[in-house]
Design a protein around this motif. Sequence first.
Motif, PDB file in Angstrom:
ATOM      1  N   ALA A   9       0.826  -1.200   0.000  1.00 31.84           N
ATOM      2  CA  ALA A   9       0.000   0.000   0.000  1.00 31.84           C
ATOM      3  C   ALA A   9       0.864   1.256   0.000  1.00 31.84           C
ATOM      4  O   ALA A   9       0.558   2.252  -0.670  1.00 31.84           O
ATOM      5  CB  ALA A   9      -0.925  -0.004   1.207  1.00 31.84           C
ATOM      6  N   THR A  10       1.963   1.241   0.713  1.00 29.97           N
ATOM      7  CA  THR A  10       2.858   2.399   0.777  1.00 29.97           C
ATOM      8  C   THR A  10       3.445   2.720  -0.598  1.00 29.97           C
ATOM      9  O   THR A  10       3.552   3.894  -0.987  1.00 29.97           O
ATOM     10  CB  THR A  10       3.995   2.135   1.773  1.00 29.97           C
ATOM     11  N   ALA A  11       3.797   1.672  -1.335  1.00 27.89           N
ATOM     12  CA  ALA A  11       4.432   1.866  -2.647  1.00 27.89           C
ATOM     13  C   ALA A  11       3.416   1.973  -3.778  1.00 27.89           C
ATOM     14  O   ALA A  11       3.787   2.279  -4.915  1.00 27.89           O
ATOM     15  CB  ALA A  11       5.390   0.714  -2.928  1.00 27.89           C
ATOM     16  N   GLY A  12       2.133   1.704  -3.493  1.00 29.67           N
ATOM     17  CA  GLY A  12       1.115   1.798  -4.530  1.00 29.67           C
ATOM     18  C   GLY A  12       1.125   0.626  -5.491  1.00 29.67           C
ATOM     19  O   GLY A  12       0.826   0.791  -6.683  1.00 29.67           O
ATOM     20  N   VAL A  13       1.473  -0.564  -4.977  1.00 22.37           N
ATOM     21  CA  VAL A  13       1.460  -1.765  -5.803  1.00 22.37           C
ATOM     22  C   VAL A  13       0.629  -2.825  -5.103  1.00 22.37           C
ATOM     23  O   VAL A  13       0.137  -2.623  -3.988  1.00 22.37           O
ATOM     24  CB  VAL A  13       2.891  -2.300  -6.069  1.00 22.37           C
ATOM     25  N   ARG A  19       5.529  -9.859  -4.258  1.00 23.20           N
ATOM     26  CA  ARG A  19       6.014 -11.245  -4.285  1.00 23.20           C
ATOM     27  C   ARG A  19       6.750 -11.550  -5.601  1.00 23.20           C
ATOM     28  O   ARG A  19       7.734 -12.293  -5.620  1.00 23.20           O
ATOM     29  CB  ARG A  19       4.856 -12.201  -4.078  1.00 23.20           C
ATOM     30  N   HIS A  20       6.272 -10.943  -6.691  1.00 23.12           N
ATOM     31  CA  HIS A  20       6.948 -11.140  -7.970  1.00 23.12           C
ATOM     32  C   HIS A  20       8.346 -10.527  -7.919  1.00 23.12           C
ATOM     33  O   HIS A  20       9.315 -11.136  -8.418  1.00 23.12           O
ATOM     34  CB  HIS A  20       6.142 -10.501  -9.106  1.00 23.12           C
ATOM     35  N   TYR A  21       8.477  -9.352  -7.322  1.00 21.18           N
ATOM     36  CA  TYR A  21       9.785  -8.728  -7.204  1.00 21.18           C
ATOM     37  C   TYR A  21      10.708  -9.568  -6.327  1.00 21.18           C
ATOM     38  O   TYR A  21      11.924  -9.610  -6.554  1.00 21.18           O
ATOM     39  CB  TYR A  21       9.655  -7.311  -6.645  1.00 21.18           C
ATOM     40  N   HIS A  22      10.148 -10.236  -5.335  1.00 21.85           N
ATOM     41  CA  HIS A  22      10.948 -11.181  -4.548  1.00 21.85           C
ATOM     42  C   HIS A  22      11.472 -12.299  -5.452  1.00 21.85           C
ATOM     43  O   HIS A  22      12.652 -12.656  -5.396  1.00 21.85           O
ATOM     44  CB  HIS A  22      10.107 -11.802  -3.426  1.00 21.85           C
ATOM     45  N   LEU A  48      11.192  -0.303  -2.885  1.00 25.22           N
ATOM     46  CA  LEU A  48      10.032  -0.730  -3.667  1.00 25.22           C
ATOM     47  C   LEU A  48       9.466   0.434  -4.484  1.00 25.22           C
ATOM     48  O   LEU A  48       9.083   0.267  -5.656  1.00 25.22           O
ATOM     49  CB  LEU A  48       8.956  -1.310  -2.761  1.00 25.22           C
ATOM     50  N   ILE A  49       9.444   1.617  -3.882  1.00 23.02           N
ATOM     51  CA  ILE A  49       8.946   2.787  -4.616  1.00 23.02           C
ATOM     52  C   ILE A  49       9.856   3.091  -5.798  1.00 23.02           C
ATOM     53  O   ILE A  49       9.389   3.409  -6.898  1.00 23.02           O
ATOM     54  CB  ILE A  49       8.843   4.002  -3.668  1.00 23.02           C
ATOM     55  N   ARG A  50      11.161   2.970  -5.601  1.00 17.36           N
ATOM     56  CA  ARG A  50      12.100   3.209  -6.700  1.00 17.36           C
ATOM     57  C   ARG A  50      11.912   2.163  -7.816  1.00 17.36           C
ATOM     58  O   ARG A  50      11.956   2.496  -9.000  1.00 17.36           O
ATOM     59  CB  ARG A  50      13.531   3.178  -6.177  1.00 17.36           C
ATOM     60  N   ILE A  51      11.733   0.926  -7.393  1.00 19.88           N
ATOM     61  CA  ILE A  51      11.504  -0.140  -8.385  1.00 19.88           C
ATOM     62  C   ILE A  51      10.231   0.145  -9.177  1.00 19.88           C
ATOM     63  O   ILE A  51      10.213   0.060 -10.409  1.00 19.88           O
ATOM     64  CB  ILE A  51      11.407  -1.513  -7.683  1.00 19.88           C
ATOM     65  N   ALA A  55       9.928   0.848 -13.166  1.00 22.10           N
ATOM     66  CA  ALA A  55       9.093  -0.047 -13.971  1.00 22.10           C
ATOM     67  C   ALA A  55       8.005   0.735 -14.691  1.00 22.10           C
ATOM     68  O   ALA A  55       7.712   0.485 -15.865  1.00 22.10           O
ATOM     69  CB  ALA A  55       8.484  -1.133 -13.084  1.00 22.10           C
ATOM     70  N   ASP A  56       7.391   1.688 -14.005  1.00 23.15           N
ATOM     71  CA  ASP A  56       6.344   2.517 -14.628  1.00 23.15           C
ATOM     72  C   ASP A  56       6.903   3.362 -15.763  1.00 23.15           C
ATOM     73  O   ASP A  56       6.173   3.738 -16.693  1.00 23.15           O
ATOM     74  CB  ASP A  56       5.690   3.425 -13.584  1.00 23.15           C
TER      75      ASP A  56
END
Length: 271
Positions: A9-13, A19-22, A48-51, A55-56
């Motif tokens: 929720a914090t990163a907006g994903v 889990r996919h990024y893991h 996570l926000i940077r990732i 990606a966006d």
Amino acid sequence: MLTISQLAATAGVTVRTVRHYHQVGLLPEPERDGSGYRRYSAQAAVDLIRIRTLADAGVPLARIDALLRARPEEFAAAVTDLDAELRRRIDQLAEHRRRIADLASGERLALPPEVVSILDRMRALGVSERSVRLERDTWILLQALDPETMRDGIRAKNAGFDDPETTRLFLLCDQSLDWDPYDPRVDRLIDDLDAWEISHGRNSSRPTKQAVIFSRIAEASPVWQRILDVLAHRAKQRHSAGSAGSAEVATITSTVATSTAAADTPASRKR
């Protein structure tokens, strides 16, 4: 400390995205705590926000890890490379759009502009769309089988349309599409075409690799099959007799073949 839901929720994903990024190794997966839950730090949220931001922006996931670890100058160089790659993709997509737009006619997609102009000229003369499509098909085949003759074929085709008698015969061939093969008009047309061949000195044999082109013409109409067979038979007779005639069936006899192609198919029937 954050749960996986709070982190997402914090990163907006979504949790599934985390889990996919893991799985792909972009975001380290923390150990579970005593209660069996994974707890994430604030640094994980920043990462996570940077990732997500990269990606966006269209950065492939396979390149994100290197960017996250890059020094400022390396990051800037990588972004420049990515921008160049995106420009190439944009140009490619623009070309795809142009080619898809050309599908509206189906001709510009596979043929050079000079041939498309010939097809348009045929339409202006009143040639049926059926013959235009067959003309298109023969040019497509010629371009694939014998591309070195394209330039001469285009020049000869346009020269034929500049000649009133050649154009008259061309239009007659188009009109004959649905005639009975033994209609008396076919005999007169064959005589006219034969005379045209003699007067234009057609004297070269058809290359074997162009046989499929004439097969395409012959299969389009029984009357054209007879016309091609009879003309080829007469030309062979002249050749055997030492005449200056030829075994070539001229472009005009088929209404669609290029003038550089010639027919030498044995006649299946004699008049």
